[in-house]
Design an enzyme around this catalytic site. Structure first.
Site, short mmCIF file in Angstrom:
data_model
loop_
_atom_site.label_atom_id
_atom_site.label_comp_id
_atom_site.label_asym_id
_atom_site.label_seq_id
_atom_site.Cartn_x
_atom_site.Cartn_y
_atom_site.Cartn_z
N CYS A 47 0.86 -1.18 0.00
CA CYS A 47 0.00 0.00 0.00
C CYS A 47 0.90 1.23 0.00
CB CYS A 47 -0.91 0.00 1.23
SG CYS A 47 0.01 0.11 2.79
N HIS A 78 5.60 -5.23 8.70
CA HIS A 78 5.52 -6.61 9.16
C HIS A 78 5.65 -7.58 7.99
CE1 HIS A 78 3.38 -5.49 13.18
NE2 HIS A 78 4.69 -5.45 13.27
N GLU A 163 0.91 -0.88 16.07
CA GLU A 163 0.10 0.31 15.80
C GLU A 163 -0.76 0.68 17.00
OE1 GLU A 163 -3.71 1.70 13.16
OE2 GLU A 163 -2.38 0.21 12.26
N THR A 201 -5.97 0.74 11.90
CA THR A 201 -6.20 0.92 10.46
C THR A 201 -6.29 -0.38 9.68
OG1 THR A 201 -3.83 1.10 9.97
CG2 THR A 201 -5.01 3.15 10.48
N CYS A 231 -7.94 1.89 6.76
CA CYS A 231 -7.34 2.55 5.60
C CYS A 231 -7.92 2.02 4.29
CB CYS A 231 -5.82 2.43 5.64
SG CYS A 231 -5.15 0.96 4.88
N SER A 259 1.62 -9.99 10.55
CA SER A 259 0.96 -8.93 9.78
C SER A 259 -0.54 -8.99 10.01
CB SER A 259 1.26 -9.09 8.28
OG SER A 259 0.41 -8.27 7.51
N SER A 260 -1.08 -7.97 10.66
CA SER A 260 -2.51 -7.94 10.97
C SER A 260 -3.35 -7.99 9.70
CB SER A 260 -2.84 -6.69 11.77
OG SER A 260 -4.23 -6.57 11.99
N SER A 303 1.92 -5.40 3.36
CA SER A 303 3.36 -5.34 3.64
C SER A 303 4.17 -6.28 2.74
CB SER A 303 3.62 -5.72 5.11
OG SER A 303 2.87 -4.91 5.98
#
Length: 342
Positions: A47, A78, A163, A201, A231, A259-260, A303
């Site tokens: 992103c 991440h 975050e 986000t 986001c 990585s969420s 990511s």
């Protein structure tokens, strides 16, 4: 996978190299999976916030190469591939500020940091470059604004995520963390209190909408941005993986376990009844996952760089006769300006 030479007497004259799967089965290298269509999610991968953070650290590492040590507080993003690439460039990743020597160069990750970390960095005389995603910074500013106006701030997010830790540290007053609908019922505050919520986000839009609805039911006076804190890239990738998962037999979601947003893509694919797997790279693929699959969907977390997608396609091409196409979807053209270097 380990390569094993097959016994010629067993394979009746043909042989070649066989591959052992994790469960012990064997597969001949070549088109053993038959004709397979690969559908690529649109959008997928990096992103604008991740692109900005990666390019920022690249610029810092290049500028100070051979002259000053460059540190990054936590993983810049991440993703294992990205972090390892920077380690090869000499960047040192640390988990706490005390690991950074005075006078060094320090880059904050895309996930943002608390006000306390910023103040401690100034006291240590560090050259700080802030690669926080602008959309995370937007949430930080919302928290500060609500707090200044006398609201009790509620943060919808995952405990322990970088975050979330940074967001909760934007103000001196306590921020209430809500992870699920059950947590809403546990909030201890007067029913008429001034309340405001913000969100991490990278959450699931569906889960977050459910939590926000629960907050509004219990506290009708609560204010907040609805889903606007999630986001655009997270929303676009979730919408794409939902649609793609209904077209395919198996989904490969490329992203690291911490990585969420990648984990949310995995969850959403499974919610559409697709067989779905989270992989860091093609090396994590077990061919047994793909037996009988005529369509394989590939997505990538925000990511995950595009090179990992291409490597997965190349790997599948060794084991199937592939046809690759990209699904219809949103084209993203957003870019964020890099922070200025002193």
């Amino acid at each position: 996978m380990e390569a094993v030479q097959q016994n010629h007497s067993v394979c009746r004259g043909y042989c070649g190299v066989m591959l052992r799967s994790r469960s012990g089965g064997f597969f001949r290298r070549g088109f053993m999976l038959g004709n397979v269509e690969v559908i690529l999610a649109r959008p997928r991968g990096f992103c604008a916030g991740v692109e900005r953070a990666v390019r920022t650290l690249e610029s810092v590492a290049s500028r100070y190469a051979g002259t000053r040590e460059v540190y990054a507080l936590h993983e810049i993003v991440h993703n294992l591939h990205v972090v390892n690439s920077f380690k090869k460039m000499g960047v040192k990743f640390v988990s706490a500020l005390h690991e950074v020597p005075e006078g060094a160069v320090l880059v904050f990750s895309a996930h943002g940091v608390s006000q306390q970390i910023k103040e401690e960095s100034r006291r240590k005389g560090l050259t700080v470059v802030d690669a926080t995603c602008p959309l995370v910074t937007k949430v930080h500013l919302e928290i500060q604004r609500y707090d200044k106006s006398g609201y009790q701030v509620i943060l919808v997010g995952h405990k322990g995520h970088r975050e979330v830790e940074g967001s909760m540290g934007q103000v001196s007053n306590p921020v209430v963390l809500v992870q699920n609908v059950q947590d809403v019922q546990s909030i201890k505050t007067p029913s008429a209190a001034k309340l405001a919520y913000v969100t991490q986000t990278t959450l699931s839009m569906d889960d977050t909408a459910e939590i926000i609805n629960a907050l509004k039911l219990r506290f009708p006076q609560i204010v907040g941005p609805d889903l606007r804190d999630i986001c655009y890239a997270t929303q676009n990738r979730q919408t794409a993986v939902k649609a793609m998962s209904q077209m395919v037999d198996v989904v490969l979601a490329i992203g690291s376990k911490n990585s969420s947003n990648s984990n949310r893509l995995l969850d959403l694919a499974k919610a559409q009844n697709a067989r779905a797997y989270l992989i860091d790279s093609y090396r994590n693929i077990d061919l047994e996952w793909l037996i009988g699959a005529r369509r394989i969907g590939i997505t990538a977390g925000a990511s995950a760089p595009e090179i990992l997608v291409q490597e997965v396609i190349d790997y599948l091409g060794l084991h199937a006769n592939l046809k690759v196409r990209t699904m219809d979807g949103v084209s993203e053209n957003i870019t964020f300006k890099l922070p200025e270097l002193d």
